[in-house]
Design a protein around this motif. Sequence first.
Motif, PDB file in Angstrom:
ATOM      1  N   TYR A 583     -21.678  10.026  18.611  1.00 29.41           N
ATOM      2  CA  TYR A 583     -22.959   9.422  18.967  1.00 29.41           C
ATOM      3  C   TYR A 583     -23.362   9.891  20.354  1.00 29.41           C
ATOM      4  O   TYR A 583     -22.512  10.143  21.206  1.00 29.41           O
ATOM      5  N   HIS A 584     -24.645   9.970  20.587  1.00 24.22           N
ATOM      6  CA  HIS A 584     -25.116  10.195  21.945  1.00 24.22           C
ATOM      7  C   HIS A 584     -25.088   8.867  22.705  1.00 24.22           C
ATOM      8  O   HIS A 584     -25.480   7.844  22.162  1.00 24.22           O
ATOM      9  N   SER A 585     -24.617   8.920  23.946  1.00 21.86           N
ATOM     10  CA  SER A 585     -24.548   7.699  24.749  1.00 21.86           C
ATOM     11  C   SER A 585     -25.919   7.049  24.842  1.00 21.86           C
ATOM     12  O   SER A 585     -26.067   5.843  24.737  1.00 21.86           O
ATOM     13  N   LEU A 592     -29.520   3.679  15.255  1.00 20.34           N
ATOM     14  CA  LEU A 592     -28.194   4.256  15.456  1.00 20.34           C
ATOM     15  C   LEU A 592     -27.921   5.355  14.436  1.00 20.34           C
ATOM     16  O   LEU A 592     -28.066   5.156  13.235  1.00 20.34           O
ATOM     17  N   HIS A 593     -27.553   6.521  14.936  1.00 16.06           N
ATOM     18  CA  HIS A 593     -27.241   7.627  14.028  1.00 16.06           C
ATOM     19  C   HIS A 593     -26.041   8.400  14.520  1.00 16.06           C
ATOM     20  O   HIS A 593     -25.876   8.633  15.709  1.00 16.06           O
ATOM     21  N   LEU A 594     -25.226   8.767  13.543  1.00 18.79           N
ATOM     22  CA  LEU A 594     -23.999   9.513  13.826  1.00 18.79           C
ATOM     23  C   LEU A 594     -24.296  10.994  13.610  1.00 18.79           C
ATOM     24  O   LEU A 594     -24.786  11.382  12.543  1.00 18.79           O
ATOM     25  N   HIS A 595     -24.016  11.786  14.642  1.00 13.03           N
ATOM     26  CA  HIS A 595     -24.192  13.234  14.481  1.00 13.03           C
ATOM     27  C   HIS A 595     -22.937  13.831  13.849  1.00 13.03           C
ATOM     28  O   HIS A 595     -21.832  13.586  14.323  1.00 13.03           O
ATOM     29  N   VAL A 596     -23.125  14.609  12.803  1.00 10.55           N
ATOM     30  CA  VAL A 596     -22.024  15.374  12.215  1.00 10.55           C
ATOM     31  C   VAL A 596     -22.388  16.823  12.458  1.00 10.55           C
ATOM     32  O   VAL A 596     -23.385  17.310  11.926  1.00 10.55           O
TER      33      VAL A 596
HETATM   34 ZN   LIG Z   1     -29.500  11.836  18.252  1.00 11.15          ZN
END
Ligand SMILES: [Zn+2]
Length: 695
Positions: A583-585, A592-596
């Motif tokens: 995640y970006h701080s 909320l989004h999780l980067h893969v």
């Molecule tokens: Zn992002």
Amino acid sequence: MDGGASSDSHISPKGKEEESNRTVLAILVGPPGSGKSTFCEAVISASRRPWVRVCQDTIGNGKTGTKAQCLKAAVDALNEGKSVFIDRCNLEREQRADFLKFCGSHTDMHAIVLDLPAKVCISRCVNRTGHEGNVQGGRAAVIVNKMLQNKEALNLNEGFSRITFCQNDSDVKEVIKMYSELGPADKLSPGEFGKKSKKESGQQSIMKFFKKSAREENSQKEKEGASSSGNGAGNEFPTLAFPSISTADFQFDLDKASDIIVESAQDFLKRVDNVRLALVDLSDKSRIISLVREKVMKKGIDSNRFITFVGDITMLYSKGGLRCTAIANAANWRLKPGGGGVNAAIFKEAGEALDIATKERAETLNPGSSVAVPLPSTSPLYQREGVTHVIHVLGPNMNPQRPNYLQNDYTKGCKILRDAYSSLFESFASVACLERNKKPKLVELKDKTSGESKKKENQEEVKSRNQNQTTTTSGKSKNKENREEVKSRNWGSWALALYNTAMDPEKYKDGLLEIADDFIVLNDLYPKARKHVLVLSRLNGLDCLEDAKREHLPILKSMHSAGVKWVKKFLSEDPSPHFRLGYHSVPSMRQLHLHVISQDFDSPSLKNKKHWNSFNTAFFRDSVDVIDEIEEHGSAKLSGEKLLEMELRCHRCKSAHPNIPKLKSHIAKCRASYPPHLLQNSRLLSASNNDLNIN
Ligand SMILES: [Zn+2]
Ligand SMILES: [Zn+2]
């Protein structure tokens, strides 16, 4: 505590020994009389750690000195391995920023907020004599009150690893004890501690939803100012500040231009309610300003809705007290920074963020048209001035030395200038709708009865005017209530795209890879690597990592497993890449989004330092660590946005590179093994990773 140290170590790898002897820079924040000096003296006399107190009141050979002297003294002490107390009021963010900037990665940055009641501070000032800062007697009340008015809430995002709040004397005693007992090798755990929770029973619920930003504080301040000075209703309207278009470098006739300004403005204000226009010029001898003033008066245009203002368009609030939602930029056709005048000034003040955000919107601009660009919250114009949008506008050119020269054809010229203003004002109308719609809570706070009706009005407006603008209308009927609460966070219109998708996936399903009950998987619109997908939470109210608490662990875990599942899928197609999930701080998009993301970073969308550092510094928080931290401490550690300004380093061998092209050509070849930190705890996923069981 371990989590903190390890996530730092991939920024600037250091040995364990060095890690254990970190210095602390602690900024005391509080008005005169709050007990800053007493605090420092108490800790210094009891502590085993070497501390230096830097006090502006005494730094000039026992007399008041400058901030520069304080900075130098602080840096010198830190370089000698000493920890430092900064003992000055530091109530404003800008005052704190300089100190934070100067610290290296070996220093933990703390704030200690002495948030004692104003009464207490004032009476202490009044009673003391010979205080170093010379705030005593009757002046004290005035000074303390004034300082408290300008006080800006502290935020870990300023770059602090720890903020400790003291509300009363017994808090202060406890914190003195804690700092006194801090040995040379000890480290205080990061986060915010002792934040107020009692006093604002009413505000409390609102605070939960607000990210306190300069913009909101500014607007609060302005409201106070408006009511006391009777400044008129105009102050509450979204305001567009604009320079006179084409009359400087493009040499357009001033008399003709002033006619067009006044007519276009009058036309616009007739059609659109509750907005204000401000023509701005740097010089008080400005001919265009005086022409426009004359004509505005003749036409009897409401002075609450159209004003002329002398000042720097990039500092209207901080220097002039004029709060503007949007500012217009007299842009060049390539939408490039530089040149001179307003364009150069705005790009300079807005920072690189504006350049990047502009490029995402448009490459060039035709004479007579405009483009509105939302300012990222990182931009100083946003933070300091409360400006949420810059609207670039290009007018006609009557200067033979510049492109698109009109050969003195004023028939064409006047038409283009009218088009330019009407395009500018229309862009502003959309911005104003978005902005107004975003802060119903503030309206309610002030006036409960009129707030209700205003809110409805705004919604109607948005509906009628922005019918095809998905960012404002979608998902409206659903989750209406929650939406309004969270909307007060000031996300720009484009930053809501993910949120809208999450709330209404059916509408966007064509672009989605997977829709589950509590999350969605989609390709990142601007992939920063060959494989880059987002796992997007569908939970309304979970905007960003800062919001994630224990109750969200189930969703964080299911998002993580979804990410892992997609990594497996990608690896089954091509086993070569490595992946990280995180995640970006501080995200730029709401929800909320999780980067893969695959670790090749081979993508034309990866264009700048901010892009790179957002995935390759501690700003990027690995999903596994986030889950651990929330399990253990109830929240995840966030890193400040200043990490995004760090030098460019290869994520594998850590070599430094001067610019993105050089970095990219290096990482295309670099085969060094990944830093040990990433090889632990499944932070890095690859085909050889046992946990994945690809086969
Ligand atoms: Zn992002
Ligand atoms: Zn390398």
